[in-house]
Write an enzyme that holds these catalytic residues in place. Structure first.
Site, short mmCIF file in Angstrom:
data_model
loop_
_atom_site.label_atom_id
_atom_site.label_comp_id
_atom_site.label_asym_id
_atom_site.label_seq_id
_atom_site.Cartn_x
_atom_site.Cartn_y
_atom_site.Cartn_z
N LYS A 73 137.54 -10.95 52.67
CA LYS A 73 138.19 -12.14 53.23
C LYS A 73 138.38 -11.98 54.73
O LYS A 73 138.72 -10.89 55.19
CB LYS A 73 139.56 -12.35 52.57
CG LYS A 73 139.50 -12.90 51.17
CD LYS A 73 140.90 -13.21 50.65
CE LYS A 73 140.85 -13.70 49.22
NZ LYS A 73 140.18 -15.00 49.06
N ARG A 101 138.65 -15.04 38.02
CA ARG A 101 138.02 -15.54 36.79
C ARG A 101 137.44 -14.40 35.95
O ARG A 101 137.30 -14.53 34.74
CB ARG A 101 136.97 -16.60 37.12
CG ARG A 101 135.77 -16.10 37.83
CD ARG A 101 134.98 -17.21 38.51
NE ARG A 101 135.67 -17.72 39.71
CZ ARG A 101 135.20 -18.70 40.46
NH1 ARG A 101 134.08 -19.32 40.14
NH2 ARG A 101 135.87 -19.11 41.53
N1 BES Z 1 142.87 -15.49 45.27
C1 BES Z 1 141.85 -16.35 45.72
C2 BES Z 1 142.26 -17.81 45.75
C3 BES Z 1 143.38 -18.19 46.69
C4 BES Z 1 143.11 -18.75 47.91
C5 BES Z 1 144.69 -18.07 46.30
C6 BES Z 1 144.14 -19.13 48.75
C7 BES Z 1 145.74 -18.44 47.13
C8 BES Z 1 145.45 -18.99 48.35
C9 BES Z 1 140.62 -16.21 44.83
O1 BES Z 1 140.41 -14.99 44.24
C10 BES Z 1 139.42 -16.47 45.68
O2 BES Z 1 139.18 -15.68 46.56
N2 BES Z 1 138.69 -17.54 45.42
C11 BES Z 1 137.51 -17.87 46.13
C12 BES Z 1 136.43 -18.21 45.15
C13 BES Z 1 135.06 -18.32 45.75
C14 BES Z 1 134.59 -16.98 46.26
C15 BES Z 1 134.11 -18.85 44.70
C16 BES Z 1 137.84 -19.04 47.03
O3 BES Z 1 138.61 -19.91 46.65
O4 BES Z 1 137.35 -19.07 48.16
MG MG Z 2 139.29 -13.69 45.50
#
Ligand code: BES
Ligand code: MG
Ligand code: ZN
Length: 484
Positions: free
Chosen positions: A265, A339
């Site tokens: 991230k 997921r």
């Molecule tokens: N934990 C994150 C989602 C999230 C984002 C929670 C902001 C709280 C605040 C999740 O694991 C994630 O990283 N999701 C990705 C999925 C993508 C890589 C398909 C996302 O939402 O960007």
């Molecule tokens: Mg994630």
């Protein structure tokens, strides 16, 4: 903080502050009944506007030295949420004035006394929260010790006690999600869950990393691969209705820190990722509440717990793993880890625990935040009756949910060329929905509700009864859903 109902008269009670919640109509009333009302309502700068407040000193008819007037807005538009917010404003005034005792006049803007007592208590207990563990305390600072609600009757008292239990547990959820990721690890959260289970008479089973591996929970193990702390899965079983064989399962995402893995991230997205176990904390808080309130339901809580770290041993994009359910999954993106752990947890829950239905709660997709900001929980379900129940619970708690469709057409997005499924869509669209479709592959057709709380779980600023940082939003929703 102690909160209680008292039959003492407002004129006689001596607390540092008295709070009075008034609608516009009440604030502008020309013919008031009592002397204190006359003196208080004369405040020229207060007209009961929603969100407004005004502090008055030395009201002759009262023993308490200060009064805070809090506006509830138009009588016609006044809702339970308005009172919840009003109570939080009153509490924050008390905190700002650094005082120790306060009393609140029971508002009469709405009819149902039990509901008013409930939301008043929610505003007080939730509004009094702050995450202050790591702040050096100013020796002059005082804690609010006692809040007295000027009201009587067993219904009101019961509503206050109940709401207090629920909200104390919401505050526990907030503490867990705000805690440093190196403190709130998979191992430590599992230990906390075991302690709570012991204290409240809930059965608790913990699967350690060896057990998870031997059971074939390879998706949980894959996410955990690069972590210094091993994974855990906690199973809590609360038997509130032992004569019935019906049971509900709640599954909560427990990523103790989501770095994104090798799909790291960026700055701007990584800062709050210690909150990525909010779903697991909510499930733990809900089970604790069920036990403390003796809710007559059999409820199972499942907490898959691991960090999603970066490192030389971390799982890699392109790798394919076989899930607990047997389906293979290609890792298209290591940041779509939620997921993965939920897939194994849901497959285990539905195939082994065999609940009548299952609800999962997860900070799953940033897209949920794009869609609903911090206002609404995204809901997806394979069962419209359960969906409607969840919506009703959302209206009652003001933790509102709105359904997104999980139509067949979206399934294309989670198909892989080399495995049965891929964990992240090829398309950049509809990310919240495709995540749900991935999960649906693992629920064995059991009636299921998925709650994506990524938008509501973290607050950027203090806002009435919702604090900056972890909000615990979703726990009151689940408790209400189970009780209805
Ligand atoms: N934990 C994150 C989602 C999230 C984002 C929670 C902001 C709280 C605040 C999740 O694991 C994630 O990283 N999701 C990705 C999925 C993508 C890589 C398909 C996302 O939402 O960007
Ligand atoms: Mg994630
Ligand atoms: Zn995550």
């Amino acid at each position: 903080m102690k909160i209680q109902a008292t039959t003492q008269q407002i004129e006689k009670i001596k607390t540092d502050l008295v709070a009075v919640l008034l609608t516009k109509e009440e604030a502008d009333q020309k013919t008031t009944k009592t002397e204190w009302e006359k003196q208080v309502v004369q405040a020229k700068d207060f007209h009961g506007e929603s969100g407004s407040s005004s502090v008055l000193y030395n009201i002759g008819a009262l023993t308490s030295p200060r009064v805070v007037l809090v506006g509830l807005g138009d009588q016609k538009k006044c809702s339970l949420e308005e009172i919840r917010k009003g109570a939080a404003v009153a509490i924050q005034t008390a905190r700002a004035l650094n005082i120790e005792t306060m009393s609140i006049v029971f508002p009469h803007a709405l009819k149902s006394e039990a509901d008013v007592a409930r939301v008043l208590t929610e505003g007080v207990v939730l509004g009094n929260y702050s995450f202050s563990k790591y702040k050096t305390r100013d020796p002059k600072d005082k804690d609010l010790k006692e809040v007295s609600i000027l009201a009587d009757g067993t219904t009101i008292r019961a509503a206050i006690t109940n709401a207090q239990t629920v909200c104390a547990n919401v505050n526990m959820v907030r503490d867990l999600a705000n805690e440093n990721a190196d403190e709130a690890t998979a191992v430590n959260i599992a230990q906390t869950a075991a302690r709570i289970a012991k204290e409240t008479g809930i059965k608790c089973t913990i699967f350690d990393e060896k057990k998870l591996k031997s059971m074939g929970m390879n998706l949980i193990c894959a996410v955990n691969q690069g972590s210094a702390v091993p994974a855990r899965m906690v199973i809590l079983e609360y038997a509130g209705d032992p004569r019935s064989s019906r049971k509900v399962a709640l599954v909560g995402k427990g990523i103790t820190f989501d770095s994104g893995g090798l799909n790291l991230k960026p700055t701007g997205s990584i800062e709050n990722m210690k909150e990525d176990m909010s779903g697991a904390a909510i499930v733990l808080g809900t089970l604790k509440t069920c036990a403390e309130l003796h809710i007559r339901k059999n409820v199972i809580g499942i907490l898959p717990l691991t960090e999603n770290p970066i490192g030389s041993r971390a799982y890699k994009p392109g790798d394919i793993f076989k899930s607990y359910a047997g389906k293979t999954v290609e890792i298209a993106n290591t940041d779509a880890e939620g997921r993965l752990i939920l897939a194994d947890a849901l497959a285990y829950t539905t195939s082994v625990m065999k609940p009548d239905f299952v609800v999962d709660v997860a900070t799953l997709t940033g897209m949920a935040q794009y869609t609903f900001a911090d206002v609404v929980i995204a809901m997806m379900t394979n069962n419209s009756v359960l969906g409607q129940k969840m919506r009703n619970a959302g209206e009652k708690t003001f933790e509102r949910v709105w359904e997104l469709p999980i139509y067949e057409e979206y399934k294309e997005h989670v198909k892989s060329d080399f495995a049965d499924l891929r964990n992240s869509s090829k398309s950049k669209y509809a990310g919240t929905i495709t995540a749900a479709l991935f999960l649906q592959e693992f629920v064995n057709n059991v009636p299921w509700v998925h709650l994506d709380i990524a938008g509501v779980s973290w607050g950027e600023k203090n806002s009435k009864y919702l604090p900056m940082g972890a909000t615990g939003t979703g726990m009151r929703l689940l408790v209400e859903f189970l009780q209805s």
